[in-house]
Design a protein around this motif. Sequence first.
Motif, PDB file in Angstrom:
ATOM      1  N   GLU A   1       0.831  -1.199   0.000  1.00 13.84           N
ATOM      2  CA  GLU A   1       0.000   0.000   0.000  1.00 13.84           C
ATOM      3  C   GLU A   1       0.873   1.260   0.000  1.00 13.84           C
ATOM      4  O   GLU A   1       0.621   2.173  -0.758  1.00 13.84           O
ATOM      5  CB  GLU A   1      -0.912  -0.034   1.228  1.00 13.84           C
ATOM      6  CG  GLU A   1      -1.904   1.106   1.269  1.00 13.84           C
ATOM      7  CD  GLU A   1      -2.906   1.079   0.117  1.00 13.84           C
ATOM      8  OE1 GLU A   1      -3.256   2.161  -0.339  1.00 13.84           O
ATOM      9  OE2 GLU A   1      -3.284  -0.015  -0.330  1.00 13.84           O
ATOM     10  N   ARG A   2       1.919   1.302   0.854  1.00 11.83           N
ATOM     11  CA  ARG A   2       2.804   2.463   0.900  1.00 11.83           C
ATOM     12  C   ARG A   2       3.469   2.682  -0.452  1.00 11.83           C
ATOM     13  O   ARG A   2       3.614   3.798  -0.913  1.00 11.83           O
ATOM     14  CB  ARG A   2       3.863   2.278   1.983  1.00 11.83           C
ATOM     15  CG  ARG A   2       4.832   3.446   2.059  1.00 11.83           C
ATOM     16  CD  ARG A   2       6.122   3.059   2.776  1.00 11.83           C
ATOM     17  NE  ARG A   2       7.102   4.095   2.679  1.00 11.83           N
ATOM     18  CZ  ARG A   2       7.894   4.303   1.636  1.00 11.83           C
ATOM     19  NH1 ARG A   2       7.819   3.562   0.582  1.00 11.83           N
ATOM     20  NH2 ARG A   2       8.771   5.267   1.629  1.00 11.83           N
ATOM     21  N   TYR A   3       3.849   1.575  -1.100  1.00  8.09           N
ATOM     22  CA  TYR A   3       4.513   1.631  -2.406  1.00  8.09           C
ATOM     23  C   TYR A   3       3.647   2.397  -3.403  1.00  8.09           C
ATOM     24  O   TYR A   3       4.101   3.341  -4.042  1.00  8.09           O
ATOM     25  CB  TYR A   3       4.797   0.210  -2.888  1.00  8.09           C
ATOM     26  CG  TYR A   3       5.262   0.128  -4.321  1.00  8.09           C
ATOM     27  CD1 TYR A   3       6.599   0.336  -4.632  1.00  8.09           C
ATOM     28  CD2 TYR A   3       4.374  -0.143  -5.358  1.00  8.09           C
ATOM     29  CE1 TYR A   3       7.042   0.263  -5.941  1.00  8.09           C
ATOM     30  CE2 TYR A   3       4.805  -0.208  -6.662  1.00  8.09           C
ATOM     31  CZ  TYR A   3       6.136  -0.005  -6.949  1.00  8.09           C
ATOM     32  OH  TYR A   3       6.573  -0.069  -8.246  1.00  8.09           O
ATOM     33  N   HIS A   4       2.402   1.994  -3.539  1.00  5.54           N
ATOM     34  CA  HIS A   4       1.506   2.640  -4.504  1.00  5.54           C
ATOM     35  C   HIS A   4       1.236   4.091  -4.130  1.00  5.54           C
ATOM     36  O   HIS A   4       1.106   4.947  -5.000  1.00  5.54           O
ATOM     37  CB  HIS A   4       0.195   1.855  -4.619  1.00  5.54           C
ATOM     38  CG  HIS A   4       0.404   0.485  -5.171  1.00  5.54           C
ATOM     39  ND1 HIS A   4       0.811   0.269  -6.468  1.00  5.54           N
ATOM     40  CD2 HIS A   4       0.289  -0.738  -4.607  1.00  5.54           C
ATOM     41  CE1 HIS A   4       0.930  -1.038  -6.686  1.00  5.54           C
ATOM     42  NE2 HIS A   4       0.624  -1.664  -5.565  1.00  5.54           N
ATOM     43  N   PHE A   5       1.174   4.378  -2.836  1.00  2.00           N
ATOM     44  CA  PHE A   5       0.929   5.735  -2.364  1.00  2.00           C
ATOM     45  C   PHE A   5       2.072   6.655  -2.785  1.00  2.00           C
ATOM     46  O   PHE A   5       1.844   7.749  -3.291  1.00  2.00           O
ATOM     47  CB  PHE A   5       0.751   5.727  -0.842  1.00  2.00           C
ATOM     48  CG  PHE A   5       0.486   7.074  -0.260  1.00  2.00           C
ATOM     49  CD1 PHE A   5      -0.724   7.722  -0.485  1.00  2.00           C
ATOM     50  CD2 PHE A   5       1.444   7.702   0.519  1.00  2.00           C
ATOM     51  CE1 PHE A   5      -0.965   8.980   0.051  1.00  2.00           C
ATOM     52  CE2 PHE A   5       1.206   8.955   1.055  1.00  2.00           C
ATOM     53  CZ  PHE A   5       0.000   9.592   0.818  1.00  2.00           C
ATOM     54  N   MET A   6       3.313   6.235  -2.578  1.00  2.29           N
ATOM     55  CA  MET A   6       4.467   7.067  -2.923  1.00  2.29           C
ATOM     56  C   MET A   6       4.553   7.289  -4.431  1.00  2.29           C
ATOM     57  O   MET A   6       4.853   8.399  -4.882  1.00  2.29           O
ATOM     58  CB  MET A   6       5.770   6.433  -2.407  1.00  2.29           C
ATOM     59  CG  MET A   6       5.923   6.489  -0.901  1.00  2.29           C
ATOM     60  SD  MET A   6       5.766   8.148  -0.205  1.00  2.29           S
ATOM     61  CE  MET A   6       7.096   9.013  -1.004  1.00  2.29           C
ATOM     62  N   VAL A   7       4.284   6.267  -5.210  1.00  3.18           N
ATOM     63  CA  VAL A   7       4.324   6.413  -6.665  1.00  3.18           C
ATOM     64  C   VAL A   7       3.236   7.386  -7.121  1.00  3.18           C
ATOM     65  O   VAL A   7       3.476   8.237  -7.987  1.00  3.18           O
ATOM     66  CB  VAL A   7       4.200   5.041  -7.373  1.00  3.18           C
ATOM     67  CG1 VAL A   7       4.108   5.198  -8.886  1.00  3.18           C
ATOM     68  CG2 VAL A   7       5.383   4.142  -7.014  1.00  3.18           C
ATOM     69  N   ARG A   8       2.054   7.303  -6.526  1.00  5.30           N
ATOM     70  CA  ARG A   8       0.965   8.229  -6.876  1.00  5.30           C
ATOM     71  C   ARG A   8       1.344   9.670  -6.528  1.00  5.30           C
ATOM     72  O   ARG A   8       1.068  10.597  -7.295  1.00  5.30           O
ATOM     73  CB  ARG A   8      -0.334   7.834  -6.171  1.00  5.30           C
ATOM     74  CG  ARG A   8      -1.027   6.672  -6.841  1.00  5.30           C
ATOM     75  CD  ARG A   8      -2.489   6.473  -6.450  1.00  5.30           C
ATOM     76  NE  ARG A   8      -2.952   7.115  -5.257  1.00  5.30           N
ATOM     77  CZ  ARG A   8      -3.309   6.474  -4.137  1.00  5.30           C
ATOM     78  NH1 ARG A   8      -3.242   5.169  -4.066  1.00  5.30           N
ATOM     79  NH2 ARG A   8      -3.737   7.152  -3.093  1.00  5.30           N
ATOM     80  N   LEU A  40      12.543  12.311  -6.169  1.00  6.60           N
ATOM     81  CA  LEU A  40      11.838  11.090  -6.555  1.00  6.60           C
ATOM     82  C   LEU A  40      12.055  10.030  -5.485  1.00  6.60           C
ATOM     83  O   LEU A  40      13.176   9.844  -5.011  1.00  6.60           O
ATOM     84  CB  LEU A  40      12.352  10.564  -7.900  1.00  6.60           C
ATOM     85  CG  LEU A  40      12.170  11.473  -9.117  1.00  6.60           C
ATOM     86  CD1 LEU A  40      12.805  10.830 -10.343  1.00  6.60           C
ATOM     87  CD2 LEU A  40      10.696  11.753  -9.362  1.00  6.60           C
ATOM     88  N   SER A  41      10.993   9.331  -5.141  1.00  5.36           N
ATOM     89  CA  SER A  41      11.110   8.275  -4.132  1.00  5.36           C
ATOM     90  C   SER A  41      11.717   7.009  -4.738  1.00  5.36           C
ATOM     91  O   SER A  41      11.671   6.798  -5.958  1.00  5.36           O
ATOM     92  CB  SER A  41       9.734   7.945  -3.554  1.00  5.36           C
ATOM     93  OG  SER A  41       8.944   7.282  -4.512  1.00  5.36           O
ATOM     94  N   GLY A  42      12.267   6.175  -3.883  1.00  7.32           N
ATOM     95  CA  GLY A  42      12.797   4.887  -4.320  1.00  7.32           C
ATOM     96  C   GLY A  42      11.722   4.012  -4.926  1.00  7.32           C
ATOM     97  O   GLY A  42      11.980   3.254  -5.865  1.00  7.32           O
ATOM     98  N   ASP A  43      10.511   4.107  -4.392  1.00  9.27           N
ATOM     99  CA  ASP A  43       9.403   3.318  -4.938  1.00  9.27           C
ATOM    100  C   ASP A  43       9.165   3.668  -6.401  1.00  9.27           C
ATOM    101  O   ASP A  43       8.946   2.792  -7.237  1.00  9.27           O
ATOM    102  CB  ASP A  43       8.119   3.561  -4.132  1.00  9.27           C
ATOM    103  CG  ASP A  43       8.202   3.025  -2.709  1.00  9.27           C
ATOM    104  OD1 ASP A  43       9.064   2.156  -2.445  1.00  9.27           O
ATOM    105  OD2 ASP A  43       7.408   3.471  -1.868  1.00  9.27           O
ATOM    106  N   SER A  44       9.220   4.944  -6.716  1.00  7.58           N
ATOM    107  CA  SER A  44       8.987   5.362  -8.097  1.00  7.58           C
ATOM    108  C   SER A  44      10.118   4.923  -9.016  1.00  7.58           C
ATOM    109  O   SER A  44       9.886   4.535 -10.159  1.00  7.58           O
ATOM    110  CB  SER A  44       8.813   6.880  -8.169  1.00  7.58           C
ATOM    111  OG  SER A  44       7.627   7.252  -7.509  1.00  7.58           O
ATOM    112  N   LEU A  45      11.346   4.983  -8.520  1.00 10.71           N
ATOM    113  CA  LEU A  45      12.482   4.539  -9.334  1.00 10.71           C
ATOM    114  C   LEU A  45      12.392   3.054  -9.666  1.00 10.71           C
ATOM    115  O   LEU A  45      12.908   2.612 -10.682  1.00 10.71           O
ATOM    116  CB  LEU A  45      13.801   4.799  -8.600  1.00 10.71           C
ATOM    117  CG  LEU A  45      14.291   6.225  -8.589  1.00 10.71           C
ATOM    118  CD1 LEU A  45      15.553   6.330  -7.755  1.00 10.71           C
ATOM    119  CD2 LEU A  45      14.553   6.728  -9.986  1.00 10.71           C
TER     120      LEU A  45
END
Length: 183
Positions: A1-8, A40-45
């Motif tokens: 859930e956190r992953y998708h939140f940061m990418v959004r 940019l967050s690590g999740d997005s990378l």
Amino acid sequence: ERYHFMVRIDRWVVRNTLAWLSDRYRCAENHTIGHWGINLSGDSLSDSDFCQELVQQVRRAGLPEGTLCFEITETATITNLTAANTFIKELKNMGCQFALDDFGSGLSSFGYLKNFPVDFLKIDGSFVKDILDDPIDAAMVKSINEIGHIMGKKTVAEWVENQEIADVLTTIGIDYGQGYHFD
């Protein structure tokens, strides 16, 4: 859930920032809009869809070379070094710059940095804030600065809180400072 939140969140920030900068560029006298950093967050990378979208958005924005500098953390790049390297090279070919944020706070390795195409090393503020009183912190900052310069990278000291720290950093040869002292 956190992953998708940061990418959004990163998608929203990038989309809106690039739209704003594009408008500003079209309306600016002499087409000068300065130099802008986007974290940019690590999740997005680690999200290949996000990376492809970002490349397309940067291309569509049509900003002059050197306008954008994407800041990425050291720990985010280490987790997927090959993908991050490819992504960075593609955006650098489009005139973007990259800063490796908080350098020294994670599992720093000058070995991976040697072949990593970033333009700026942002030295973690935890070393900078006590540089006047802690000889180990001072040595770390000097070392990162020297190696960064040998590799052709500019250095940025984070957490510069007063003139005394700024003076020491100037003596060391740090290129840029960031912190309350400059606000």
